[in-house]
Structure formats: structure tokens, C-alpha cells
Design an enzyme around this catalytic site. Structure first.
Site, PDB file in Angstrom:
ATOM      1  N   HIS A   1      -5.522  -0.985   7.829  1.00 22.99           N
ATOM      2  CA  HIS A   1      -4.034  -0.302   8.076  1.00 22.99           C
ATOM      3  C   HIS A   1      -4.015  -0.159   9.964  1.00 22.99           C
ATOM      4  O   HIS A   1      -4.259   0.788  10.379  1.00 22.99           O
ATOM      5  CB  HIS A   1      -3.979   1.051   7.462  1.00 22.99           C
ATOM      6  CG  HIS A   1      -2.543   1.341   7.322  1.00 22.99           C
ATOM      7  ND1 HIS A   1      -1.967   1.110   8.477  1.00 22.99           N
ATOM      8  CD2 HIS A   1      -1.722   2.447   6.445  1.00 22.99           C
ATOM      9  CE1 HIS A   1      -0.965   1.894   8.151  1.00 22.99           C
ATOM     10  NE2 HIS A   1      -0.909   2.883   7.270  1.00 22.99           N
TER      11      HIS A   1
ATOM     12  N   PRO B   1       0.548  -1.661   0.118  1.00 25.08           N
ATOM     13  CA  PRO B   1      -0.258   0.201  -0.088  1.00 25.08           C
ATOM     14  C   PRO B   1       0.992   1.641  -0.413  1.00 25.08           C
ATOM     15  O   PRO B   1       1.415   1.357   0.858  1.00 25.08           O
ATOM     16  CB  PRO B   1      -0.793  -0.780   1.223  1.00 25.08           C
ATOM     17  CG  PRO B   1       0.785  -1.503   2.446  1.00 25.08           C
ATOM     18  CD  PRO B   1       1.103  -1.842   1.565  1.00 25.08           C
ATOM     19  N   MET B   2       0.706   2.188  -1.386  1.00 29.24           N
ATOM     20  CA  MET B   2       1.162   3.469  -0.920  1.00 29.24           C
ATOM     21  C   MET B   2       0.817   4.915  -0.897  1.00 29.24           C
ATOM     22  O   MET B   2      -0.253   4.772  -2.141  1.00 29.24           O
ATOM     23  CB  MET B   2       2.594   3.218  -2.058  1.00 29.24           C
ATOM     24  CG  MET B   2       3.671   2.410  -1.388  1.00 29.24           C
ATOM     25  SD  MET B   2       4.922   1.988  -3.162  1.00 29.24           S
ATOM     26  CE  MET B   2       4.310   0.909  -4.217  1.00 29.24           C
ATOM     27  N   THR B   3       0.447   5.920  -0.394  1.00 31.60           N
ATOM     28  CA  THR B   3      -0.604   6.114  -0.354  1.00 31.60           C
ATOM     29  C   THR B   3       0.298   7.201  -1.557  1.00 31.60           C
ATOM     30  O   THR B   3       1.345   7.806  -2.107  1.00 31.60           O
ATOM     31  CB  THR B   3      -0.343   7.541   0.728  1.00 31.60           C
ATOM     32  OG1 THR B   3      -0.805   6.520   1.890  1.00 31.60           O
ATOM     33  CG2 THR B   3      -1.001   8.443   0.569  1.00 31.60           C
TER      34      THR B   3
ATOM     35  N   TYR C   1      -0.252   4.652  13.295  1.00 33.54           N
ATOM     36  CA  TYR C   1      -1.740   5.436  13.099  1.00 33.54           C
ATOM     37  C   TYR C   1      -2.993   5.340  13.946  1.00 33.54           C
ATOM     38  O   TYR C   1      -2.421   4.311  15.022  1.00 33.54           O
ATOM     39  CB  TYR C   1      -1.676   5.247  11.637  1.00 33.54           C
ATOM     40  CG  TYR C   1      -1.082   6.155  10.457  1.00 33.54           C
ATOM     41  CD1 TYR C   1      -0.958   7.657  10.047  1.00 33.54           C
ATOM     42  CD2 TYR C   1      -0.221   5.515   9.827  1.00 33.54           C
ATOM     43  CE1 TYR C   1      -0.235   8.247   9.676  1.00 33.54           C
ATOM     44  CE2 TYR C   1       0.636   5.656   8.768  1.00 33.54           C
ATOM     45  CZ  TYR C   1       0.814   7.101   8.449  1.00 33.54           C
ATOM     46  OH  TYR C   1       1.324   7.970   8.218  1.00 33.54           O
TER      47      TYR C   1
ATOM     48  N   GLN D   1      -6.812  -0.747   1.388  1.00 34.16           N
ATOM     49  CA  GLN D   1      -6.481  -0.499   2.814  1.00 34.16           C
ATOM     50  C   GLN D   1      -7.346   0.190   3.511  1.00 34.16           C
ATOM     51  O   GLN D   1      -7.478   1.749   2.824  1.00 34.16           O
ATOM     52  CB  GLN D   1      -4.808  -0.660   2.334  1.00 34.16           C
ATOM     53  CG  GLN D   1      -4.316   0.104   4.012  1.00 34.16           C
ATOM     54  CD  GLN D   1      -2.790   0.440   4.330  1.00 34.16           C
ATOM     55  OE1 GLN D   1      -3.044   1.546   3.614  1.00 34.16           O
ATOM     56  NE2 GLN D   1      -1.834  -0.477   4.732  1.00 34.16           N
TER      57      GLN D   1
ATOM     58  N   ALA E   1      -1.318   0.059  11.557  1.00 41.71           N
ATOM     59  CA  ALA E   1       0.550  -0.196  11.482  1.00 41.71           C
ATOM     60  C   ALA E   1       1.178   1.324  11.900  1.00 41.71           C
ATOM     61  O   ALA E   1       0.168   1.843  11.691  1.00 41.71           O
ATOM     62  CB  ALA E   1       1.281  -0.836   9.697  1.00 41.71           C
ATOM     63  N   HIS E   2       2.476   1.210  11.543  1.00 45.79           N
ATOM     64  CA  HIS E   2       3.266   2.756  11.637  1.00 45.79           C
ATOM     65  C   HIS E   2       2.510   3.962  12.332  1.00 45.79           C
ATOM     66  O   HIS E   2       2.736   4.795  11.990  1.00 45.79           O
ATOM     67  CB  HIS E   2       3.233   3.009  10.348  1.00 45.79           C
ATOM     68  CG  HIS E   2       3.151   1.706   9.008  1.00 45.79           C
ATOM     69  ND1 HIS E   2       3.412   2.083   7.899  1.00 45.79           N
ATOM     70  CD2 HIS E   2       4.095   1.154   9.070  1.00 45.79           C
ATOM     71  CE1 HIS E   2       3.770   0.437   7.472  1.00 45.79           C
ATOM     72  NE2 HIS E   2       4.297   0.457   8.197  1.00 45.79           N
TER      73      HIS E   2
END
Ligand SMILES: Cc1cc2nc3c(=O)[nH]c(=O)nc-3n(C[C@H](O)[C@H](O)[C@H](O)COP(=O)(O)O)c2cc1C
Length: 364
Positions: free
Chosen positions: A169, A25-27, A174, A102, A171-172
């Protein structure tokens, strides 16, 4: 060296894929007013045509006014955005690949003044983005209920639109990861006493909305954008306690986000985070982190040159051969070159496009 195990078909109950390559997944911020248009449809179609067996979409906002910052991040609610996503799904299927959206809420990683709905405050477990760094406000019980419902609605819409599964999502650093992280979850209620309660409730609600067979993926990470060294799980026993609850609630796929796939997760052991997750659950597991590149993701964002690096593909192939995990997500390398899978499969390493921060400026 051609990593042949990467190109073996995969099947697990409700998911059949032509190979093990997953688009991470990439914004991208190319969806004005939250609507994925033609260029976004073609961007995903090219990755499917280039050989990615499964595509995980960029993070897309659940129906909660404080979910995201940028008005060019796609929404996952409303007729127009969902109409755009339907066209993405059809294009990817037409090219023979599978796709999950996602579902995302950024929590306190949101600067309200720069955001869609600037009057709405950021929400998070305790009004903290990082330890000691206040942003927005703490969530009420009503906020938590609405969040669970919004995730469930997103999962139900994913199924209705024909997606092959859904990824949550968590993760990271958020929102849901902010609940996991003891340094920013200082709540005095049940969600402070049990940091995984919210995740469990969201997964259970998604499972209730999509029925028994629809794949539900959960992305989690030890690292946070706020602190690369943060750790939720000190060892396999902690990790196992978390995973078991998520499986019981309805997760069928774990996407274990690490920055470098070759690094062992726990001292004195060899498996990475995905390897442990597979060993502890037996579920479908995705690994990720600098596959095919020589710089990890957040270093490359600072503009440091990132080169193609095939040297670890043999290692990756061996890990796949030993069934340490099932699937491999590729981020920046696929952002730069939609044909990454087919070129690697053909051993055409010299033809791979190089990733640089500039590659993020356009939808190649
Ligand atoms: C431009 C860009 C945007 C990203 N956006 C997301 C996102 O929306 N959701 C997410 O879970 N990870 C996101 N990531 C992280 C990637 O999914 C992936 O974990 C990371 O890039 C490491 O993989 P790589 O080394 O193959 O690039 C993003 C990464 C990049 C480079």
C-alpha cells in the site's frame, strides 16, 4: 447491460483468476487486538463465494510499532493474527478465489494518542502529515532500514501462509506515499533527492524474500487523503520513470487508485491512470474508482446518499475489451453486497444492495 468482459478468466504467469473482479482493500476494524476472527473469515469467504476472482485484504499492519492507529485493524505479524489470516486464506481458496494481503504503514496519518502503542510517535519522511501540518517525527536511517525489513517479512509471511501474492500500500497519503509527495518529503538526504528510493528498496527486499515468481502488487495514487488534487505525475513521462523503476525492482501488478475510473488521467488524452500504466509497462494492471456507484468514495463517507449506477458498466466493458487494463477492483459496492459479481453477471441489477455509510458498521 451485462459487462461480459468482466467475467472472462485471467491468466498472467503466476496468477490465474476465474474472472476480472477484484475486491478492493477496505479497512473494516473488526479484528479485536489485531486478530482476524471467525466473522472476518466468513466475510471474505462470502466475497469469494459471491464471485470476486481476487480479494485484496483490508490494509494490515506490518511489524512496526507505529504502523496503524486502531487496535481493531488486523496485524500481519505475530502467531495469533497470522493464524487468523491463514484461516482467511483457506476459506477464500475453498470458495475458488485468490487472495493477497495489503501491507500497510500509515506514517503520519496516525494519531498516537488514539492508537495501539500510544507512547510511540508517528513516523514519516519529515514529521509532516500534510504541507505545514506537523505530526510525530522524521524517520532516521535506522527507522528506514527497519521499515524495509518489516515489509520484506510481511511479503515472506504472505507466501508462507499460502496467499497468492501480496499488495504493497503505497497510496492515499500514507507512509510510502508521503515519501513520494514533494510537499511533505523535505528530507535533505538521499530519500529527499530521490523520492522513489524507499519504495524501490521495499519492493526489492520483498522480491528477495519471496523469490522470482510470487506476484507483488503495488498500489499507488495521484490523490492523497490530505489533498484530492495532489499530483505526483504531470504526464506520461514522469509516470513512466516511476513505473520502470518499480518493475525493475520486482513489481508485477500495479493497482492504480483513482476515484472515478472513467476520468482521463492526462489532459488531451483518453486513458485513465490504469490505462497509462498498462500502456507504459505491459504488466498486469488493476483499475478502481466508483464502479457501479454514483458517488466517489470520500464523498460517500460524508454520508451523501450513494446510488447504484449501471450506466458506466458499458464504458468499463469497452475499456476491458480494448485491454486498457486487466482487472477491476470494486470497493463499496462489494462491501454492501457480497453477491455483487454474481448478480451483475446475471443482470440482476435491481437486486443489488445499496451502499451507505451505515453499511460500514457491520460485516455483512
Ligand atoms: C470503508 C473503506 C475502507 C477502505 N480502506 C482501504 C484500505 O485499507 N486500503 C486501501 O488501499 N484503500 C482503502 N479504501 C479505498 C478502496 O480500496 C477503494 O479504492 C475506494 O473505495 C474506491 O473504490 P469504490 O468506488 O469501488 O468504493 C477503503 C475504502 C472504504 C470505503
Amino acid at each position: 447491460m451485462i459487462p461480459d468482459h468482466l467475467f472472462a478468466p485471467f491468466r498472467a504467469e503466476a496468477l490465474a483468476l476465474p474472472n476480472r473482479v477484484v475486491m478492493a482493500p477496505m479497512t473494516r476494524c473488526f479484528s479485536p487486538d489485531g486478530v482476524p476472527g471467525d466473522d472476518v473469515v466468513q466475510y471474505y469467504r462470502r466475497r469469494a463465494e459471491g464471485g470476486a476472482g481476487l480479494i485484496i485484504s483490508e490494509g494490515t499492519a506490518i511489524d512496526e510499532p507505529a504502523a496503524i492507529t486502531n487496535s481493531r485493524i488486523p496485524l500481519f505479524y505475530g502467531d495469533e493474527p497470522l493464524g487468523g489470516w491463514k484461516r482467511v486464506v483457506d476459506a477464500v481458496h475453498d470458495a475458488g478465489s485468490a487472495i493477497f494481503p495489503q501491507l500497510w504503514h500509515t506514517g503520519a496519518a496516525r494519531q498516537s494518542e488514539l492508537s495501539v502503542n500510544p507512547d510511540v510517535q508517528a513516523i514519516s519522511p519529515s514529521g509532516l502529515f500534510a504541507p505545514g501540518q506537523a505530526v510525530g517525527r522524521a524517520m532516521t536511517d535506522g527507522d528506514i532500514e527497519r521499515l524495509v525489513t518489516a515489509y520484506g517479512q510481511g511479503a515472506a509471511d504472505a507466501k508462507r501462509l499460502g496467499f497468492d501474492g501480496v499488495e504493497l500500500h503505497f497510496a492515499h497519503g500514507y507512509l510510502v506515499d508521503q515519501f513520494f509527495w514533494p510537499e511533505v518529503n523535505l528530507r535533505a538526504d538521499a530519500h529527499g533527492a530521490d523520492r522513489f528510493l524507499l519504495a524501490e528498496a521495499i519492493v526489492a527486499e520483498c522480491r528477495r524474500r519471496v523469490g522470482a515468481r510470487f506476484p507483488i502488487g503495488l498500489r499507488f495514487s495521484q490523490w492523497k487523503q490530505q489533498d484530492y488534487d495532489a499530483r505526483l505525475f504531470a504526464g506520461p513521462a514522469d509516470l513512466s520513470a516511476f513505473l520502470e523503476r518499480m518493475v525493475d525492482a520486482g513489481v508485477t501488478i500495479f493497482h492504480c487508485s483513482s476515484r472515478r475510473f472513467w476520468e482521463p488521467e492526462f489532459e488531451g488524452e483518453t486513458l485513465n491512470l490504469a490505462g497509462w500504466t498498462k500502456k507504459l509497462t505491459g504488466m498486469t494492471v488493476i483499475t478502481v474508482g466508483s464502479v457501479g456507484l454514483n458517488q466517489e468514495f470520500l464523498v460517500s463517507r460524508t454520508g451523501v446518499d450513494t446510488a447504484i449506477d449501471e450506466s458506466r458498466l458499458e464504458l468499463l466493458n469497452g475499456m476491458l475489451a480494448r485491454n486498457e487494463f486487466d482487472l477491476v477492483a470494486i470497493g463499496r459496492a462489494l462491501l454492501a453486497d457480497p453477491l455483487w459479481p454474481s448478480k451483475v453477471r446475471a443482470g440482476r441489477f435491481q437486486d443489488l444492495a445499496t451502499y451507505s455509510k451505515d453499511a460500514e458498521q457491520t460485516l455483512v
